[in-house]
Motif scaffolding. Structure first.
Motif, PDB file in Angstrom:
ATOM      1  N   ILE A 326       0.895  -0.997   0.030  1.00 50.09           N
ATOM      2  CA  ILE A 326      -0.057  -0.062   0.104  1.00 50.09           C
ATOM      3  C   ILE A 326       0.945   1.162  -0.057  1.00 50.09           C
ATOM      4  O   ILE A 326       0.722   2.312  -0.909  1.00 50.09           O
ATOM      5  CB  ILE A 326      -0.838   0.133   1.086  1.00 50.09           C
ATOM      6  CG1 ILE A 326      -2.093  -1.290   1.010  1.00 50.09           C
ATOM      7  CG2 ILE A 326      -1.663   1.294   1.396  1.00 50.09           C
ATOM      8  CD1 ILE A 326      -2.821  -1.135   2.164  1.00 50.09           C
ATOM      9  N   VAL A 327       1.798   1.428   0.744  1.00 47.45           N
ATOM     10  CA  VAL A 327       2.779   2.529   1.034  1.00 47.45           C
ATOM     11  C   VAL A 327       3.447   2.630  -0.323  1.00 47.45           C
ATOM     12  O   VAL A 327       3.620   3.781  -1.233  1.00 47.45           O
ATOM     13  CB  VAL A 327       3.607   2.402   1.956  1.00 47.45           C
ATOM     14  CG1 VAL A 327       4.917   3.224   1.849  1.00 47.45           C
ATOM     15  CG2 VAL A 327       2.986   2.292   3.475  1.00 47.45           C
ATOM     16  N   ALA A 343       6.759  13.813   0.148  1.00 47.75           N
ATOM     17  CA  ALA A 343       5.873  12.745   0.764  1.00 47.75           C
ATOM     18  C   ALA A 343       6.136  12.454   2.045  1.00 47.75           C
ATOM     19  O   ALA A 343       7.255  12.557   2.710  1.00 47.75           O
ATOM     20  CB  ALA A 343       5.607  11.607  -0.191  1.00 47.75           C
ATOM     21  N   ASP A 344       5.007  12.456   2.858  1.00 48.20           N
ATOM     22  CA  ASP A 344       5.018  11.904   4.229  1.00 48.20           C
ATOM     23  C   ASP A 344       4.211  10.550   4.471  1.00 48.20           C
ATOM     24  O   ASP A 344       3.114  10.487   4.169  1.00 48.20           O
ATOM     25  CB  ASP A 344       4.256  13.350   5.080  1.00 48.20           C
ATOM     26  CG  ASP A 344       4.611  12.933   6.693  1.00 48.20           C
ATOM     27  OD1 ASP A 344       5.498  12.505   7.035  1.00 48.20           O
ATOM     28  OD2 ASP A 344       3.437  12.744   7.283  1.00 48.20           O
ATOM     29  N   VAL A 345       5.169   9.708   5.096  1.00 47.21           N
ATOM     30  CA  VAL A 345       4.432   8.135   5.329  1.00 47.21           C
ATOM     31  C   VAL A 345       4.604   8.242   7.034  1.00 47.21           C
ATOM     32  O   VAL A 345       5.472   8.362   7.596  1.00 47.21           O
ATOM     33  CB  VAL A 345       5.388   7.294   4.741  1.00 47.21           C
ATOM     34  CG1 VAL A 345       4.919   5.882   5.355  1.00 47.21           C
ATOM     35  CG2 VAL A 345       5.450   7.565   3.099  1.00 47.21           C
ATOM     36  N   ARG A 346       3.321   7.783   7.505  1.00 49.99           N
ATOM     37  CA  ARG A 346       3.147   7.794   8.973  1.00 49.99           C
ATOM     38  C   ARG A 346       2.863   6.170   9.083  1.00 49.99           C
ATOM     39  O   ARG A 346       1.558   5.784   8.350  1.00 49.99           O
ATOM     40  CB  ARG A 346       2.204   8.778   9.739  1.00 49.99           C
ATOM     41  CG  ARG A 346       3.169   9.923   9.816  1.00 49.99           C
ATOM     42  CD  ARG A 346       2.006  10.966  10.566  1.00 49.99           C
ATOM     43  NE  ARG A 346       0.810  11.221   9.682  1.00 49.99           N
ATOM     44  CZ  ARG A 346      -0.075  12.009   9.830  1.00 49.99           C
ATOM     45  NH1 ARG A 346      -0.373  12.491  11.192  1.00 49.99           N
ATOM     46  NH2 ARG A 346      -0.921  12.701   8.792  1.00 49.99           N
ATOM     47  N   VAL A 347       3.476   5.528   9.986  1.00 50.48           N
ATOM     48  CA  VAL A 347       3.032   4.132  10.475  1.00 50.48           C
ATOM     49  C   VAL A 347       2.830   4.208  11.685  1.00 50.48           C
ATOM     50  O   VAL A 347       3.565   4.405  12.660  1.00 50.48           O
ATOM     51  CB  VAL A 347       3.895   3.038  10.010  1.00 50.48           C
ATOM     52  CG1 VAL A 347       3.836   1.806  10.339  1.00 50.48           C
ATOM     53  CG2 VAL A 347       4.494   3.227   8.621  1.00 50.48           C
ATOM     54  N   VAL A 348       1.383   4.058  12.202  1.00 46.33           N
ATOM     55  CA  VAL A 348       0.947   3.853  13.475  1.00 46.33           C
ATOM     56  C   VAL A 348       0.483   2.562  13.933  1.00 46.33           C
ATOM     57  O   VAL A 348      -0.566   1.916  13.468  1.00 46.33           O
ATOM     58  CB  VAL A 348      -0.324   5.000  13.838  1.00 46.33           C
ATOM     59  CG1 VAL A 348      -0.721   4.726  15.184  1.00 46.33           C
ATOM     60  CG2 VAL A 348       0.266   6.356  13.299  1.00 46.33           C
ATOM     61  N   ARG A 355      -2.379   1.382  11.258  1.00 47.97           N
ATOM     62  CA  ARG A 355      -2.646   2.524  10.660  1.00 47.97           C
ATOM     63  C   ARG A 355      -1.610   3.251   9.688  1.00 47.97           C
ATOM     64  O   ARG A 355      -0.588   3.370  10.037  1.00 47.97           O
ATOM     65  CB  ARG A 355      -3.245   3.730  11.534  1.00 47.97           C
ATOM     66  CG  ARG A 355      -4.025   4.883  10.524  1.00 47.97           C
ATOM     67  CD  ARG A 355      -4.677   5.867  11.706  1.00 47.97           C
ATOM     68  NE  ARG A 355      -4.986   7.017  11.239  1.00 47.97           N
ATOM     69  CZ  ARG A 355      -6.072   7.101  10.236  1.00 47.97           C
ATOM     70  NH1 ARG A 355      -6.976   6.052  10.157  1.00 47.97           N
ATOM     71  NH2 ARG A 355      -6.596   8.277   9.853  1.00 47.97           N
ATOM     72  N   LEU A 356      -1.963   3.553   8.430  1.00 52.57           N
ATOM     73  CA  LEU A 356      -1.042   3.946   7.518  1.00 52.57           C
ATOM     74  C   LEU A 356      -1.474   5.339   6.831  1.00 52.57           C
ATOM     75  O   LEU A 356      -2.671   5.438   6.431  1.00 52.57           O
ATOM     76  CB  LEU A 356      -0.637   2.899   6.202  1.00 52.57           C
ATOM     77  CG  LEU A 356      -0.230   1.645   6.754  1.00 52.57           C
ATOM     78  CD1 LEU A 356      -0.448   0.774   5.353  1.00 52.57           C
ATOM     79  CD2 LEU A 356       1.108   1.576   7.316  1.00 52.57           C
ATOM     80  N   LEU A 357      -0.712   6.287   6.766  1.00 60.10           N
ATOM     81  CA  LEU A 357      -1.044   7.574   6.218  1.00 60.10           C
ATOM     82  C   LEU A 357       0.134   7.845   5.228  1.00 60.10           C
ATOM     83  O   LEU A 357       1.385   8.091   5.765  1.00 60.10           O
ATOM     84  CB  LEU A 357      -1.206   8.622   7.192  1.00 60.10           C
ATOM     85  CG  LEU A 357      -2.468   8.432   8.139  1.00 60.10           C
ATOM     86  CD1 LEU A 357      -2.290   9.238   9.338  1.00 60.10           C
ATOM     87  CD2 LEU A 357      -3.842   8.540   7.699  1.00 60.10           C
ATOM     88  N   VAL A 358      -0.301   8.277   3.911  1.00 64.59           N
ATOM     89  CA  VAL A 358       0.485   8.571   3.045  1.00 64.59           C
ATOM     90  C   VAL A 358       0.192   9.910   2.459  1.00 64.59           C
ATOM     91  O   VAL A 358      -0.889  10.028   2.015  1.00 64.59           O
ATOM     92  CB  VAL A 358       0.904   7.709   1.945  1.00 64.59           C
ATOM     93  CG1 VAL A 358       2.011   8.381   0.955  1.00 64.59           C
ATOM     94  CG2 VAL A 358       1.261   6.411   2.592  1.00 64.59           C
ATOM     95  N   ASP A 359       0.835  10.951   2.641  1.00 63.73           N
ATOM     96  CA  ASP A 359       0.126  12.419   2.345  1.00 63.73           C
ATOM     97  C   ASP A 359       1.409  12.979   1.354  1.00 63.73           C
ATOM     98  O   ASP A 359       2.537  12.806   1.547  1.00 63.73           O
ATOM     99  CB  ASP A 359       0.259  13.386   3.229  1.00 63.73           C
ATOM    100  CG  ASP A 359      -0.772  12.799   4.439  1.00 63.73           C
ATOM    101  OD1 ASP A 359      -2.072  12.390   4.116  1.00 63.73           O
ATOM    102  OD2 ASP A 359      -0.815  12.848   5.446  1.00 63.73           O
ATOM    103  N   VAL A 402      -3.773   9.140   1.368  1.00 62.55           N
ATOM    104  CA  VAL A 402      -3.925   7.733   1.332  1.00 62.55           C
ATOM    105  C   VAL A 402      -4.082   7.266   2.789  1.00 62.55           C
ATOM    106  O   VAL A 402      -3.152   7.246   3.397  1.00 62.55           O
ATOM    107  CB  VAL A 402      -3.089   6.704   0.561  1.00 62.55           C
ATOM    108  CG1 VAL A 402      -3.596   5.424   0.516  1.00 62.55           C
ATOM    109  CG2 VAL A 402      -3.469   7.209  -0.896  1.00 62.55           C
ATOM    110  N   ALA A 403      -5.119   6.679   3.252  1.00 60.84           N
ATOM    111  CA  ALA A 403      -5.293   6.478   4.815  1.00 60.84           C
ATOM    112  C   ALA A 403      -5.726   4.999   4.873  1.00 60.84           C
ATOM    113  O   ALA A 403      -6.983   4.638   4.281  1.00 60.84           O
ATOM    114  CB  ALA A 403      -6.264   7.315   5.406  1.00 60.84           C
ATOM    115  N   ALA A 404      -5.039   4.204   5.488  1.00 60.96           N
ATOM    116  CA  ALA A 404      -5.528   2.554   5.484  1.00 60.96           C
ATOM    117  C   ALA A 404      -5.309   2.127   6.643  1.00 60.96           C
ATOM    118  O   ALA A 404      -4.735   2.551   7.687  1.00 60.96           O
ATOM    119  CB  ALA A 404      -4.772   1.677   4.459  1.00 60.96           C
ATOM    120  N   GLU A 405      -6.450   1.319   7.299  1.00 58.11           N
ATOM    121  CA  GLU A 405      -6.361   0.690   8.411  1.00 58.11           C
ATOM    122  C   GLU A 405      -6.380  -1.020   8.255  1.00 58.11           C
ATOM    123  O   GLU A 405      -7.297  -1.486   7.681  1.00 58.11           O
ATOM    124  CB  GLU A 405      -7.315   1.002   9.509  1.00 58.11           C
ATOM    125  CG  GLU A 405      -7.215   2.485  10.145  1.00 58.11           C
ATOM    126  CD  GLU A 405      -8.164   2.612  11.280  1.00 58.11           C
ATOM    127  OE1 GLU A 405      -8.874   1.650  11.633  1.00 58.11           O
ATOM    128  OE2 GLU A 405      -8.305   3.735  11.668  1.00 58.11           O
TER     129      GLU A 405
END
Length: 427
Positions: A326-327, A343-348, A355-359, A402-405
């Motif tokens: 996904i990332v 781009a900013d990638v956050r893995v929580v 939870r994944l956030l890619v902005d 892009v936000a995924a759980e």
């Protein structure tokens, strides 16, 4: 024998070959299964004829009736011979054997195994779907026998014969009911076997379809990302080939590295196709390879920031692979469709969910960036396959997110992915 050679688009399975349609136990096929329609049942019919002839001679002694003559034997042979066509023409078989049996009984010949021939014909008709024909044939046989035994016996052979006892009629009626009940039970059982076989075949087809979808998704993600990097670097190389040869050399080196990595991952996917069930030669990609994605994105001119928060517990392999892809796909979309170079990638990781956030800050680029248009759909499918969700669309402050759980606990049922805004031209 099923051809086990692979062909393009096929997914081999190390499972035993399926049964042919209509195949069942041998005794069921002899009663009229579709698998035996191509040949006449000579052996079983011959054995039945011997049983009927010999058994009737023994029954004649027990009933005190005269021995069978030529006509009686011919009728018995005819009642059995018509069963040769019970697989191809079950209605003709059951009606023919019942008619010949009625003629045999009306001529005053002894009761006996001739009713076995009637039962075989009835079974063949009912299990092949001709229930009404079997019921009508048996009903007419019983009604004709009742009429001959109690009203027409005065004009039928043998001379001086009296009406049949009603106890005998009760036995014949019970025999008819037993034949119908057994045939119907066999028909229901055969339908259950057919339904179970169809369910197994449908499950095998679903597994094959899911495997093909998984392979297609893997190949799409690998190739889309790598070819995006190659495309960007090829453009850089062409632009700088004359003015800055050293920078063009760096772009070509990046192309070589990206293509080599893509070939390795494609080879790993295809290897699992050729040798199903064997362990892969290399571990599946996971979040541990995020630094590689950052390097590849940097080679394509994209600066990526990765932030990981939350507990450090081990992520299940399926969720780990899905998160990585996904990332990867989200960064590929930024490279291809965004004017932003960051781009900013956050893995929580928290609780039982990842939870994944890619902005990216956008804006979306105009023009055709290529791709198949299945990137967002593939990401949603990956998340939904693990019981998670994925949403993709413009951010309130500009850019794209892009936000995924993804749930980390195994055994969760897949949920339907939510509808998210899609950006045109996604891979």
């Amino acid at each position: 024998m099923h051809d086990q050679r692979a062909h393009p688009g096929s997914v081999p399975h190390p499972e035993r070959p399926r049964r042919a349609a209509g195949q069942g136990p041998p005794w069921l096929r002899s009663m009229g299964g579709r698998g035996s329609r191509g040949r006449l049942p000579w052996l079983s019919t011959a054995v039945l004829a011997v049983i009927v002839l010999l058994g009737t001679n023994v029954a004649a002694h027990g009933q005190g009736r005269e021995q069978l003559g030529v006509v009686g034997r011919l009728l018995l042979v005819a009642a059995v011979a018509v069963l040769l066509v019970r697989h191809r023409h079950p209605v003709l078989a059951v009606s023919g054997t019942c008619a010949v049996t009625l003629a045999y009984l009306c001529l005053g010949y002894p009761y006996g195994p001739v009713f076995v021939a009637v039962a075989v014909g009835c079974f063949s008709a009912i299990v092949s779907g001709h229930r009404r024909a079997a019921w009508w044939s048996l009903g007419l046989l019983w009604a004709g026998h009742l009429l001959a035994a109690h009203w027409l016996y005065r004009w039928l052979p043998p001379d001086g014969d009296g009406p049949a006892p009603w106890a005998q009629e009760a036995f014949v009626s019970a025999w008819v009911v037993a034949i119908i009940a057994a045939a119907e039970l066999l028909r229901v059982r055969r339908e259950q076997w057919a339904a179970a076989r169809a369910e197994r075949e449908a499950a095998e087809q679903r597994r094959a379809d899911e495997e093909r979808l998984r392979m297609a998704r893997e190949l799409h993600d690998v190739l889309a990302h790598s070819i995006s990097v190659i495309n960007v670097q090829a453009g850089v190389g062409l632009a700088l080939l004359d003015s800055d040869p050293e920078q063009a050399r760096t772009a070509l080196t990046t192309i070589k590295s990206a293509s080599k990595e893509a070939l390795g991952e494609v080879r790993q996917v295809l290897q699992s196709l050729r040798t199903p069930g064997e362990a892969p030669l290399a571990p599946a990609p996971g979040l541990g390879r995020l630094p590689e994605l950052v390097e590849q994105a940097a080679a394509a001119g994209l600066a990526v920031t990765v932030r990981t928060t939350g507990a450090r517990e081990q992520v299940p392999p399926g969720a780990d692979l899905a998160a990585f892809r996904i990332v990867q796909e989200a960064l590929t979309n930024v490279v291809r469709h965004s004017g932003s170079r960051t781009a900013d990638v956050r893995v929580v990781r928290g609780g039982a969910r990842l939870r994944l956030l890619v902005d990216d800050e956008g804006p979306a680029t105009a023009g055709d960036a290529g791709g198949s248009g299945n990137g967002l759909a593939g990401m949603r499918e990956r998340a939904a396959a693990l019981g998670g969700t994925l949403d993709a669309g413009p951010r309130a402050g500009g850019g794209f997110r892009v936000a995924a759980e993804i749930p980390l606990s195994p055994g969760r049922e897949a949920a339907a992915p939510p509808a998210g805004a899609a950006r045109e031209g996604t891979t």
